[in-house]
Design a protein around this motif. Sequence first.
Motif, short mmCIF file in Angstrom:
data_model
loop_
_atom_site.label_atom_id
_atom_site.label_comp_id
_atom_site.label_asym_id
_atom_site.label_seq_id
_atom_site.Cartn_x
_atom_site.Cartn_y
_atom_site.Cartn_z
N TYR A 56 7.50 3.95 12.26
CA TYR A 56 7.96 4.40 10.94
C TYR A 56 7.61 3.31 9.94
CZ TYR A 56 11.06 5.96 7.18
OH TYR A 56 11.56 6.39 5.97
N CYS A 57 7.05 3.68 8.79
CA CYS A 57 6.68 2.69 7.77
C CYS A 57 7.09 3.13 6.37
CB CYS A 57 5.17 2.45 7.77
SG CYS A 57 4.55 1.57 9.20
N TRP A 58 7.33 2.15 5.55
CA TRP A 58 7.71 2.34 4.15
C TRP A 58 6.87 1.37 3.32
CZ3 TRP A 58 10.92 6.11 2.68
CH2 TRP A 58 11.42 6.10 1.38
N HIS A 59 6.43 1.81 2.15
CA HIS A 59 5.60 0.97 1.29
C HIS A 59 6.24 0.88 -0.09
CE1 HIS A 59 1.89 -1.01 0.08
NE2 HIS A 59 2.03 -0.38 -1.07
N THR A 60 6.26 -0.32 -0.64
CA THR A 60 6.78 -0.51 -1.99
C THR A 60 6.21 -1.79 -2.58
OG1 THR A 60 8.76 -0.44 -3.37
CG2 THR A 60 8.92 -1.71 -1.31
N ARG A 61 6.72 -2.17 -3.73
CA ARG A 61 6.32 -3.42 -4.37
C ARG A 61 7.49 -3.96 -5.18
NH1 ARG A 61 4.45 0.71 -7.63
NH2 ARG A 61 4.49 0.33 -9.87
N THR A 62 7.37 -5.22 -5.55
CA THR A 62 8.41 -5.82 -6.38
C THR A 62 8.27 -5.27 -7.80
OG1 THR A 62 6.98 -7.73 -6.78
CG2 THR A 62 8.63 -7.92 -5.01
N LYS A 63 9.37 -5.28 -8.52
CA LYS A 63 9.36 -4.72 -9.88
C LYS A 63 8.50 -5.51 -10.86
CE LYS A 63 13.41 -1.84 -9.64
NZ LYS A 63 14.69 -1.46 -10.22
N ASP A 64 8.21 -6.77 -10.53
CA ASP A 64 7.29 -7.54 -11.37
C ASP A 64 5.84 -7.37 -10.92
OD1 ASP A 64 7.14 -9.04 -9.05
OD2 ASP A 64 7.92 -10.89 -9.95
N ASP A 65 5.63 -6.52 -9.91
CA ASP A 65 4.30 -6.23 -9.36
C ASP A 65 3.60 -7.46 -8.78
OD1 ASP A 65 4.34 -3.44 -9.87
OD2 ASP A 65 3.81 -3.81 -11.95
N ALA A 66 4.36 -8.51 -8.47
CA ALA A 66 3.76 -9.72 -7.91
C ALA A 66 3.27 -9.50 -6.48
CB ALA A 66 4.76 -10.88 -7.94
N ILE A 67 4.04 -8.73 -5.70
CA ILE A 67 3.64 -8.46 -4.32
C ILE A 67 3.87 -6.98 -3.99
CG2 ILE A 67 4.07 -10.82 -3.51
CD1 ILE A 67 6.67 -9.77 -2.18
N ALA A 68 3.07 -6.50 -3.07
CA ALA A 68 3.27 -5.17 -2.49
C ALA A 68 3.48 -5.40 -1.00
CB ALA A 68 2.06 -4.29 -2.73
N PHE A 69 4.22 -4.51 -0.36
CA PHE A 69 4.46 -4.71 1.06
C PHE A 69 4.82 -3.42 1.77
CE2 PHE A 69 8.28 -5.71 -1.29
CZ PHE A 69 9.27 -4.99 -0.65
N SER A 70 4.59 -3.46 3.07
CA SER A 70 5.06 -2.38 3.92
C SER A 70 6.09 -2.97 4.86
CB SER A 70 3.91 -1.75 4.72
OG SER A 70 3.34 -2.69 5.59
N ILE A 71 7.03 -2.13 5.23
CA ILE A 71 8.05 -2.48 6.22
C ILE A 71 7.91 -1.43 7.31
CG2 ILE A 71 10.51 -2.84 6.68
CD1 ILE A 71 10.82 -2.91 3.52
N CYS A 72 7.64 -1.87 8.53
CA CYS A 72 7.45 -0.92 9.63
C CYS A 72 8.42 -1.21 10.76
CB CYS A 72 6.02 -0.97 10.15
SG CYS A 72 4.80 -0.42 8.93
N GLU A 73 8.91 -0.14 11.36
CA GLU A 73 9.84 -0.21 12.48
C GLU A 73 9.09 0.15 13.77
OE1 GLU A 73 13.56 1.37 9.73
OE2 GLU A 73 12.89 2.58 11.42
N TYR A 74 9.45 -0.52 14.86
CA TYR A 74 8.78 -0.35 16.15
C TYR A 74 9.80 -0.25 17.28
CZ TYR A 74 4.91 -2.17 13.43
OH TYR A 74 3.97 -2.36 12.44
N THR A 75 9.33 0.21 18.42
CA THR A 75 10.20 0.31 19.59
C THR A 75 10.21 -0.97 20.42
OG1 THR A 75 8.39 1.29 20.84
CG2 THR A 75 9.97 2.81 19.82
#
Length: 131
Positions: A56-75
Amino acid sequence: AAAQLRPVILSQLREEAGHRPGGAPTVGEVLRALNDGGVPCYPGRQSLAVLTKADYCWHTRTKDDAIAFSICEYTSTSAVERSQHISLTEFPSIGERTFLVQGNTMMTIKVHKPGGEVTIEKVKELFASLH
Protein backbone atom coordinates in the motif's frame (compact mmCIF):
# COMPACT_ATOMS: atom_id res chain seq x y z
CA ALA A 1 -5.68 4.44 -24.36
CA ALA A 2 -5.52 6.28 -21.03
CA ALA A 3 -9.29 6.08 -20.63
CA GLN A 4 -9.12 2.31 -21.05
CA LEU A 5 -6.50 2.03 -18.30
CA ARG A 6 -8.44 4.07 -15.75
CA PRO A 7 -10.78 1.23 -14.61
CA VAL A 8 -7.83 -1.14 -14.31
CA ILE A 9 -5.85 1.35 -12.23
CA LEU A 10 -8.84 2.13 -9.99
CA SER A 11 -9.44 -1.57 -9.45
CA GLN A 12 -5.80 -2.08 -8.47
CA LEU A 13 -5.93 0.85 -6.02
CA ARG A 14 -9.08 -0.60 -4.40
CA GLU A 15 -7.41 -4.01 -4.13
CA GLU A 16 -4.33 -2.52 -2.45
CA ALA A 17 -6.42 -0.40 -0.06
CA GLY A 18 -8.46 -3.47 0.90
CA HIS A 19 -5.40 -5.54 1.75
CA ARG A 20 -3.19 -3.25 3.79
CA PRO A 21 -0.68 -5.17 5.91
CA GLY A 22 -1.68 -3.58 9.24
CA GLY A 23 1.83 -3.00 10.60
CA ALA A 24 3.13 0.13 12.23
CA PRO A 25 3.63 2.87 11.51
CA THR A 26 0.73 3.34 9.13
CA VAL A 27 0.47 6.04 6.47
CA GLY A 28 -1.97 7.93 8.69
CA GLU A 29 0.36 7.78 11.70
CA VAL A 30 3.25 9.10 9.62
CA LEU A 31 1.22 11.97 8.19
CA ARG A 32 -0.09 12.91 11.66
CA ALA A 33 3.45 12.88 13.10
CA LEU A 34 4.73 15.12 10.31
CA ASN A 35 1.87 17.62 10.52
CA ASP A 36 1.92 17.67 14.35
CA GLY A 37 5.72 17.89 14.37
CA GLY A 38 5.94 21.04 12.27
CA VAL A 39 6.21 19.59 8.76
CA PRO A 40 2.85 20.55 7.24
CA CYS A 41 1.84 18.27 4.35
CA TYR A 42 -0.96 18.19 1.84
CA PRO A 43 -3.40 15.30 2.38
CA GLY A 44 -2.04 13.50 -0.68
CA ARG A 45 -3.48 10.43 -2.38
CA GLN A 46 -3.03 6.74 -2.76
CA SER A 47 -0.53 5.67 -5.41
CA LEU A 48 0.06 2.37 -7.14
CA ALA A 49 2.01 0.13 -4.79
CA VAL A 50 2.28 -2.66 -7.34
CA LEU A 51 4.91 -0.68 -9.27
CA THR A 52 7.52 -1.42 -6.60
CA LYS A 53 5.84 -4.52 -5.13
CA ALA A 54 4.73 -2.65 -2.00
CA ASP A 55 1.42 -3.52 -0.35
CA TYR A 56 0.00 0.00 0.00
CA CYS A 57 1.42 3.44 -0.90
CA TRP A 58 0.51 7.07 -0.43
CA HIS A 59 2.07 10.07 -2.16
CA THR A 60 2.13 13.68 -1.00
CA ARG A 61 4.36 16.71 -0.53
CA THR A 62 5.05 19.36 2.04
CA LYS A 63 2.95 22.50 1.84
CA ASP A 64 6.02 24.57 0.99
CA ASP A 65 6.69 22.14 -1.90
CA ALA A 66 10.25 21.61 -0.62
CA ILE A 67 9.95 17.82 -0.70
CA ALA A 68 7.66 15.18 -2.16
CA PHE A 69 7.45 11.70 -0.74
CA SER A 70 5.75 8.37 -0.76
CA ILE A 71 4.92 6.32 2.31
CA CYS A 72 4.56 2.61 1.65
CA GLU A 73 3.43 -0.21 3.92
CA TYR A 74 4.80 -3.77 3.64
CA THR A 75 4.28 -7.19 5.16
CA SER A 76 7.97 -7.79 5.94
CA THR A 77 11.46 -6.32 6.11
CA SER A 78 12.48 -8.35 3.07
CA ALA A 79 9.58 -6.80 1.12
CA VAL A 80 10.84 -3.32 2.08
CA GLU A 81 14.34 -4.20 0.86
CA ARG A 82 13.01 -5.67 -2.41
CA SER A 83 10.91 -2.54 -3.03
CA GLN A 84 13.84 -0.21 -2.44
CA HIS A 85 15.91 -2.23 -4.91
CA ILE A 86 13.12 -2.07 -7.50
CA SER A 87 12.76 1.68 -6.99
CA LEU A 88 16.47 2.26 -7.60
CA THR A 89 16.86 -0.11 -10.57
CA GLU A 90 13.54 0.31 -12.39
CA PHE A 91 13.02 4.04 -11.80
CA PRO A 92 16.48 5.64 -12.06
CA SER A 93 15.01 8.73 -13.73
CA ILE A 94 13.61 9.80 -10.35
CA GLY A 95 17.19 10.66 -9.43
CA GLU A 96 18.58 11.14 -5.97
CA ARG A 97 16.21 10.29 -3.16
CA THR A 98 16.28 9.43 0.51
CA PHE A 99 14.87 6.18 1.88
CA LEU A 100 13.73 5.97 5.50
CA VAL A 101 12.57 2.70 7.04
CA GLN A 102 10.72 2.20 10.31
CA GLY A 103 9.30 -1.25 10.97
CA ASN A 104 7.64 -2.40 7.74
CA THR A 105 7.03 1.13 6.48
CA MET A 106 9.28 3.02 4.07
CA MET A 107 9.33 6.67 3.08
CA THR A 108 10.95 7.66 -0.19
CA ILE A 109 11.74 11.37 -0.21
CA LYS A 110 12.70 13.61 -3.12
CA VAL A 111 13.89 17.22 -2.75
CA HIS A 112 11.97 19.60 -5.02
CA LYS A 113 13.25 23.00 -3.86
CA PRO A 114 16.49 24.35 -2.43
CA GLY A 115 16.40 23.97 1.33
CA GLY A 116 14.47 20.72 1.19
CA GLU A 117 17.42 18.98 2.80
CA VAL A 118 16.64 20.79 6.06
CA THR A 119 13.06 19.51 5.90
CA ILE A 120 14.35 15.96 5.33
CA GLU A 121 16.35 16.16 8.56
CA LYS A 122 13.19 17.08 10.48
CA VAL A 123 11.28 14.27 8.74
CA LYS A 124 14.02 11.81 9.73
CA GLU A 125 13.62 12.77 13.41
CA LEU A 126 9.83 12.51 13.35
CA PHE A 127 9.77 9.24 11.41
CA ALA A 128 12.34 7.65 13.75
CA SER A 129 10.09 8.46 16.72
CA LEU A 130 7.27 6.26 15.37
CA HIS A 131 6.92 2.61 16.40
